[in-house]
Every structure is written in structure tokens, then in C-alpha cells.
Design a protein around this motif. Structure first.
Motif, short mmCIF file in Angstrom:
data_model
loop_
_atom_site.label_atom_id
_atom_site.label_comp_id
_atom_site.label_asym_id
_atom_site.label_seq_id
_atom_site.Cartn_x
_atom_site.Cartn_y
_atom_site.Cartn_z
N LYS A 104 0.82 -1.20 0.00
CA LYS A 104 0.00 0.00 0.00
C LYS A 104 0.86 1.26 0.00
O LYS A 104 0.51 2.26 -0.61
N SER A 105 1.97 1.15 0.68
CA SER A 105 2.82 2.34 0.80
C SER A 105 3.70 2.54 -0.42
O SER A 105 3.94 3.67 -0.84
N GLY A 293 14.17 2.53 2.11
CA GLY A 293 13.54 3.82 1.85
C GLY A 293 12.16 3.98 2.47
O GLY A 293 11.54 5.05 2.37
N LEU A 294 11.68 2.95 3.06
CA LEU A 294 10.36 3.07 3.70
C LEU A 294 10.45 3.87 5.00
O LEU A 294 11.44 3.75 5.73
N SER A 295 9.45 4.65 5.24
CA SER A 295 9.39 5.37 6.51
C SER A 295 9.05 4.40 7.64
O SER A 295 8.58 3.28 7.38
N PRO A 296 9.30 4.79 8.87
CA PRO A 296 9.00 3.89 10.00
C PRO A 296 7.56 3.39 9.96
O PRO A 296 6.65 4.09 9.49
N LEU A 297 7.39 2.19 10.48
CA LEU A 297 6.09 1.51 10.39
C LEU A 297 4.94 2.35 10.96
O LEU A 297 3.87 2.50 10.34
N GLY A 298 5.18 2.94 12.13
CA GLY A 298 4.12 3.72 12.77
C GLY A 298 3.68 4.88 11.89
O GLY A 298 2.48 5.18 11.76
N GLU A 299 4.67 5.48 11.25
CA GLU A 299 4.37 6.63 10.38
C GLU A 299 3.56 6.20 9.16
O GLU A 299 2.59 6.83 8.77
N ARG A 300 3.99 5.07 8.59
CA ARG A 300 3.25 4.55 7.41
C ARG A 300 1.82 4.22 7.79
O ARG A 300 0.87 4.54 7.07
N PHE A 301 1.73 3.59 8.95
CA PHE A 301 0.38 3.18 9.37
C PHE A 301 -0.49 4.40 9.59
O PHE A 301 -1.67 4.44 9.19
N ARG A 302 0.09 5.45 10.19
CA ARG A 302 -0.69 6.66 10.46
C ARG A 302 -1.11 7.33 9.15
O ARG A 302 -2.24 7.80 9.01
N LEU A 304 -1.54 5.95 6.25
CA LEU A 304 -2.61 5.16 5.61
C LEU A 304 -3.95 5.40 6.31
O LEU A 304 -5.00 5.53 5.69
N LYS A 305 -3.86 5.50 7.62
CA LYS A 305 -5.08 5.72 8.40
C LYS A 305 -5.67 7.10 8.11
O LYS A 305 -6.90 7.25 8.00
N ASP A 306 -4.79 8.08 7.98
CA ASP A 306 -5.26 9.44 7.68
C ASP A 306 -5.96 9.48 6.33
O ASP A 306 -7.01 10.10 6.17
N TYR A 330 -11.03 -4.26 4.70
CA TYR A 330 -10.03 -4.84 3.81
C TYR A 330 -8.92 -3.84 3.54
O TYR A 330 -7.74 -4.15 3.58
N ILE A 331 -9.34 -2.61 3.27
CA ILE A 331 -8.35 -1.59 2.95
C ILE A 331 -7.41 -1.36 4.12
O ILE A 331 -6.23 -1.10 3.97
N ARG A 332 -7.96 -1.53 5.30
CA ARG A 332 -7.12 -1.38 6.48
C ARG A 332 -6.27 -2.62 6.73
O ARG A 332 -5.44 -2.65 7.63
N GLY A 333 -6.51 -3.64 5.96
CA GLY A 333 -5.69 -4.84 6.09
C GLY A 333 -6.11 -5.75 7.21
O GLY A 333 -5.31 -6.47 7.80
#
Ligand code: ATP
Length: 693
Positions: A104-105, A293-302, A304-306, A330-333
């Protein structure tokens, strides 16, 4: 409570420091956390036990299993404990997050084949281990494939996830309707003969497609539709033409997993030897290629949530029903195992009522069989999913409306069509019985409609017994529905006899179908004749309110009330050519003689009065000699136009009186003659008596 490793993980909440949220499930939220005594970053899954319908013992058993598992590719729990109404499960922190979140990211179109091969190999190793130990994971999907910072792959959500996917009665008793069954094997959906570890192989194949395309097949459809597609359509797969970037071995691997008959699917062990895995690389290859190159997991999750919150806000209305919610999940996984299968089946059974849908599904099936869904950027993907889902939602709404229409039609459709016909025609009650073939058909049609509706569930269930025959399956289901629909009009009187007034009134051969109150009435010609002709034949015992029976043809009869014009029809009109004057009925001469005699007497009195008057005048004027009796008669004739008729009548009366007099005389003569004969006879008899023998 429970301790998994040699390290002593504390069993109290105060020993952990919760950081950001890194994941969210159906009834759990996952946090990055610090285990203070050990100074170690961990992941803590916090389960809200009030959201989880399981008993604590069940959960404890699942956690124990999770703790006992010991395989590098299975996410193991360090420990678990309860705090308040929550269960905390302490796990290794997988900083890369799930493959779904990574896609997703950064990989909305899916991963490259070597990445996929590497990921799948690791997952397959976990499955080999689990299956060998008698466990079925039941939730294999990209959202449950976690990667740590080194690229190590672990299959998560085993054990604890079980509380989300109760089996048997517990599952059936739940009313939750969350998630999508995209990864669910057909035999799991059917729940007819149970399922085994081969269900994981199906989910593994779906996961392979998910990693290849960035999303699972059918993921944009609501659960009930996914269920239907999975059961009816040919299994999804990679298309040899369109998915050119993928090797034949990958396509073969997917095809081997996505066979509807679980017996024909390879075991995890056998699958691990598949040539496709020659494309697999080392795990640090994953770290280099997909985590870099991925941002930290918490940031990615936030993030996506936003994004999701924004879109949710824009489409608030869209997400109010459960189907929308499932797509949202589903979109939220989030895993999708704890929906109510019975609800799904019932709704799916309704959806397949629509023949239009069948064709649409067919094309959808083709599309998915080809392995091509929309391919967009992450945000677009989410938007597109929602847009598609919006379309799917409106489609669904339309389909359900159609079903509503059908149900309304059924409700409106009379149980006994002839009763409805009674409103338009006079129908003999005896025609309403079972003797009428049409009524039989319609009754059959009604019950068949209901049984069709009910049996559709059975049809879905019966699909389980068939394998790899999506087309024929679909056509058979479509046929049963179409047949039911076609039977609806043909088996009843509705179409021919109620709806077709226009046709019927214009059809001379079917004039008995004349509606009770047609717009135009023709009171001339044959109808009048018929009315006149049958007037005297009104059937005794007919309901007087409905008028006398004029004509009966088959089940219908036409009554005089139906045919009478607004004003009364004069029975004599047709005979008298429209004259309204009454015709004197024929009477016998004897019956009017007294009246005529009376008139004659009156006339005679008047005549005498006149004669007296004339004599008086004559005497007074001295011209008495000029007036004769004949002259008086002429005068009377001129004075009274009716005197001619009176004279005729008087003559007739006199004639009759004379005839009567003659008859009386004749009678008298005969009587005299008779008495003479009697006397003669008596005299002869006396004479004979005196003669000696
Ligand atoms: N150990 C972990 N480290 C990092 N992230 C994790 C970990 N465990 C879970 N997550 C993240 O949290 C999400 C939800 O976790 P999990 O799947 O266990 O919860 P769930 O309620 O079972 O959800 P689901 O219903 O999707 O299975 C995962 O998809 C993953 O992104």
C-alpha cells in the motif's frame, strides 16, 4: 501468565511502555512498545475481550498454542496476560510491517517475482511446519506476512486470530459481518464437509495473486459477491498473456493452488518443491528491495489511516452499511474471517437471482481469471477501490432493489390469480378450484417461487460438490433462476388475463375477456340481440346484484349488469324500432266484454239524452219534422269521432248477444229433444218388461 522464551518477559502492563499504533485488526490494536525491564522493542497486540465473543479459556488455549510454536517463519508470542478487559500478547516487533502495508505504501502494483518467490517460500515453510504439527492457519494473506528489519519473514496471526474465526456453532451464532472472504477456500465457505490444511493452500494461492497485483482477487466486491464468485466462477489465476512479467512457473504454482477440489491441491510440503521457488532469494534481498527507503512503520500506518479517514469522511454515507464496512476493513488490512457465513450465503442466494448479474459476474470472472484488476498508485488504489466499491455498492443496491422489486411483485401477485380476475371479470367460483389448470399452474408458480428462493441456498451449497466447472455451475444456477422467473408469468393467469386488457378487448375471438367496465361500450348489433335473446333465460339463483346471466363462456360469464348501459335499456326498443310507446298486450275478447258492454250502455244513455234534447229543440223551434232518426245518427257521427268505433263495438256486442241467444235456444232445443228421447226410451223399456219370455 504465559512465558515463551528463556528471556523472562514481564507479565504486568506497567513493565511495558506503549508507543505508537502500528496495526489494527478486527478486535485488536497492535502497538510498538518497550519492554522496560529488558529494554527491548516489542509489539503488543491488545485484544479487547469484550469485542471478542470467545470465552477466556478458548483464548488462553489459542495463546498457549501460539507460544508453543517454534519456527523461524511463524510469529511467536513472548508472553500474554490480561489487564482490565484486555488481553495483551507480547510479540517480536516486525518493523517492516505486513506485506499489505508495504504494498500500500510503495508497491501498489505488487512485487516483482523474485520478491514474491522469496516471500512465498518463507510463508510456505511456515505452513509446512504448521501442517506437520496439525495446525491450520486459516488466515494466510499479505496482511499477516510480517517482515522485520532484516527481511525475515514471519507468518502472523496464528492462534490468537482463531478467536476471530470461530468455527462451527460459535461461528454461526455470531452476527458480526466484517471483512472480506477473498482468501477463503470454497470448501470453507460451504462448510459442508469441513475442511483441512488444504484450505491454507487455497489462501496461499490467493496471497500469491495479492502479492503479484497489489490486491486480492475480488477485493473490490462486497463479501456476499466474493462468496458467490468464489463458488460459482472459475478460480482466479494469472493470465498467460496479460501477466507477461511473471514466469510460467509462477502461473503454474498459482493454478496448482487455486483448484476448487481441495484434494487436487498439492500439500505445502510438495508445493515447496515447486520450480517457482528457484526464483527465490535470500531474506536480506527483501530488506534491500522492499524495505529500503520506507518510513517507519508507525508513520506509514498513520499515513494510511489518515488517508482512509479522509476518504471515509468524503464517503460517510457510503460506509454505513456492512458491505461498505467490510471493504473498509479490507483496505485497512484486517482479517476477514469472522463474518456470518449464513448471512453471506443468504445474501448471495438473493443476488444470484438477477440474471443481469450473472453475465456481469461472468465478465468479472474472466477479468479475474486473467488476473487483471485495476493497477493504480497507492492513493489512487485506495480511491479506486472506494470508487469501484461505490460502483459495486450502487450495483449491489440496484441488485437488491431488483430483488425488492421481485419480492414486491411476489407480494403483489395474487395467491389465487382468479380471485384477482374477479375484479375484472365475473368468474365462477367453481373455476377457482384445483380443477383449473391455470390455477394449478399459478399455485405451483407461487410455491415454486418461494421454493426457488429457498433452494437457491441449496444451490449454492450444492456447488461444493462440483469442481472446476464454474461456467456450467453458473449456467445451472442462472438457469434455475431464469426458469423460476419465466415460470412466473407463464404459469399464471396474470399476464394473459389481467395485464392484457388492451389485447383482449381488441380480440374478437376473446370477447369474453371484456373487462367489466370497458371504456367504450357498444350497445348495438349482436350484443343487443344477445341481450334480448337471453333475457328470459336468466339463471335462477344468480346473484341479483350482479345482474342476470347474459352469456357464459368457459370460466367467464357476462351479466346483464355488466352489459346494461347507464340508463335502463328498454326491452321493447329493439322490437318496436325505438318507439317508447307501450304496445298493448294481446288479451282475450271475453275478458273485455264486460267493459265494452258498460261503454255501450253509457253510449246508449247518452244517445237517449241527445235524442231527448233534440226533440226538445225541435218542439221549441217548430221544425221537428226536419229531423229524422237517420239524421240524428249522422249528426252524432259528425259530433263524435269515436262513435264509429262505438257503433262497431255495439254491433259486435249485439252480434254476440244474438249468438248467445241462438246458443241458448239451441241448448234449449237439445234439452227438449233429449227429454223426448228419454221418455221414448223409458216407454220402450216398460213395454219390454211386460212381454213374457
Ligand atoms: N508483531 C508485529 N509487529 C509489527 N506489526 C504487527 C505485528 N503484529 C501485527 N502487526 C500489524 O498489525 C496488524 C494487525 O495485526 P493482527 O493481524 O495480528 O491483528 P488482527 O486483529 O488479528 O487483524 P486481522 O483481523 O487482520 O488478522 C497487522 O496487519 C500488522 O500490520
Amino acid at each position: 501468565m504465559e512465558q515463551a522464551s528463556e528471556k523472562k518477559y514481564p507479565l504486568t502492563a506497567k513493565d511495558y511502555k506503549l508507543y505508537e499504533e502500528v496495526g489494527e485488526g478486527v478486535s485488536a490494536t497492535v502497538y510498538r512498545a518497550l519492554c522496560v525491564p529488558l529494554n527491548e522493542i516489542v509489539a503488543i497486540k491488545v485484544l479487547d475481550l469484550e469485542k471478542c465473543n470467545n470465552d477466556l479459556d478458548g483464548i488462553r488455549r489459542e495463546v498457549q498454542t501460539m507460544i508453543l510454536i517454534d519456527h523461524p517463519n511463524v510469529l511467536r508470542a513472548h508472553c500474554s496476560f490480561t489487564t482490565g478487559h484486555n488481553l495483551w500478547v507480547v510479540m517480536p516487533y516486525m518493523s517492516g510491517g505486513s506485506c499489505l502495508h508495504i504494498m500500500k505504501s510503495a508497491f501498489p502494483e505488487g512485487f516483482e517475482e523474485p520478491v514474491i518467490a522469496t516471500l512465498l517460500r518463507e510463508v510456505l515453510k511456515a505452513l509446512v511446519y504448521l501442517h506437520a504439527h496439525g495446525h491450520i492457519h486459516r488466515d494466510v494473506k499479505a496482511g499477516n506476512i510480517l517482515i522485520d528489519s532484516n527481511g525475515a519473514v514471519k507468518l502472523a496471526d496464528f492462534g490468537v486470530a482463531a478467536c476471530m474465526f470461530d468455527t462451527g456453532d460459535r461461528q454461526r451464532s455470531r452476527n458480526t459481518f466484517v471483512g472480506t472472504p477473498c482468501w477463503m477456500a470454497p470448501e470453507v465457505m460451504q462448510q459442508l464437509h469441513g475442511y483441512d490444511f488444504k484450505a491454507d493452500i487455497w489462501s496461499f494461492g490467493i496471497t500469491a495473486l495479492e502479492l503479484a497485483h497489489g490486491h486480492a482477487p475480488f477485493s473490490k466486491y462486497p463479501p456476499m459477491k466474493v462468496l458467490l464468485m468464489t463458488l460459482q466462477n472459475a478460480p482466479p489465476g494469472l493470465d498467460y498473456e496479460r501477466d507477461k512479467r511473471f514466469s510460467k512457473s509462477f502461473k503454474d504454482l498459482v493454478a496448482a493452488c487455486l483448484v476448487k477440489d481441495p484434494k487436487k491441491r498439492p500439500s505445502s510440503e510438495k508445493l515447496l518443491k515447486h520450480p517457482f521457488f528457484k526464483h527465490a532469494r535470500s531474506t536480506d534481498y527483501l530488506a534491500r528491495t522492499i524495505l529500503d527507503g520506507l518510513s517507519p512503520l508507525g508513520e506509514r500506518f498513520r499515513n494510511l489511516k489518515d488517508k482512509e479517514a479522509d476518504i471515509l469522511l468524503q464517503n460517510k454515507a457510503l460506509y454505513e452499511d456492512k458491505e461498505q464496512l467490510s471493504q473498509q476493513e479490507y483496505i485497512r488490512g484486517i482479517s476477514a474471517w469472522n463474518f456470518n457465513l449464513e448471512d453471506l450465503k443468504n445474501q448471495a442466494a438473493l443476488i444470484q437471482d438477477d440474471p443481469v448479474l450473472s453475465s456481469e459476474e461472468s465478465s468479472v470472472s474472466e477479468k479475474h481469471t486473467d488476473g487483471h484488476d485495476d493497477v493504480v498508485s497507492p492513493v489512487d488504489r485506495v480511491c479506486s477501490e472506494r470508487a469501484n466499491h461505490s460502483n459495486a455498492a450502487s450495483q449491489l443496491e440496484e441488485e437488491l432493489n431488483n430483488i425488492d422489486d421481485l419480492e414486491n411483485s411476489l407480494a403483489a401477485f395474487p395467491i389465487k390469480p382468479l380471485q384477482a380476475l374477479k375484479g375484472c371479470f365475473d368468474v365462477c367460483d367453481d373455476d377457482m378450484g384445483a380443477g383449473s389448470p391455470n390455477s394449478r399452474d399459478s399455485a405451483h408458480s407461487d410455491s415454486e417461487q418461494q421454493s426457488q428462493q429457498q433452494s437457491l441456498m441449496g444451490d449454492v451449497d450444492r456447488e461444493s460438490g462440483r469442481d472446476d466447472a464454474g461456467d456450467s455451475r453458473q449456467s445451472s444456477l442462472s438457469y434455475s433462476v431464469t426458469a423460476a422467473r419465466k415460470k412466473f408469468p407463464s404459469g399464471s393467469l396474470l399476464q394473459d388475463n389481467v395485464l392484457s386488457h388492451k389485447k383482449l378487448t381488441g380480440d374478437g375471438d376473446r370477447e369474453y375477456h371484456q373487462p367489466k367496465y370497458p371504456a367504450e361500450r357498444n350497445y348495438s348489433g349482436p350484443l343487443q340481440y344477445r341481450q334480448k335473446k337471453d333475457f328470459s333465460n336468466s339463471t335462477a339463483g344468480e346473484d341479483p346484484s350482479e345482474g342476470a346471466l347474459i352469456e357464459r363462456r368457459g370460466r367467464f360469464k357476462v351479466t346483464s349488469a355488466d352489459l346494461s348501459p347507464k340508463g335502463p335499456v328498454n326491452y321493447f326498443n329493439s322490437i318496436a324500432g325505438g318507439s317508447t310507446s307501450p304496445t298493448i298486450p294481446s288479451v282475450s275478447a271475453a275478458s273485455i266484454l264486460p267493459s265494452l258492454h258498460c261503454i255501450l250502455q253509457q253510449n246508449a244513455i247518452q244517445r237517449e239524452e241527445l235524442l231527448k234534447l233534440m226533440k226538445f229543440v225541435e218542439q221549441a223551434s217548430g221544425n221537428a219534422g226536419e229531423l229524422t232518426e237517420a239524421g240524428i245518427n249522422d249528426f252524432v257521427q259528425q259530433m263524435s269521432p269515436s262513435s264509429v268505433r262505438e257503433r262497431e263495438l255495439q254491433a259486435q256486442v249485439i252480434q254476440m248477444q244474438q249468438s248467445i241467444g241462438s246458443l241458448v235456444e239451441e241448448l234449449q232445443r237439445l234439452k227438449t229433444r233429449n227429454s223426448q228421447l228419454e221418455r221414448k226410451l223409458n216407454a220402450m223399456l216398460k213395454k219390454d218388461d211386460r212381454i213374457p219370455e
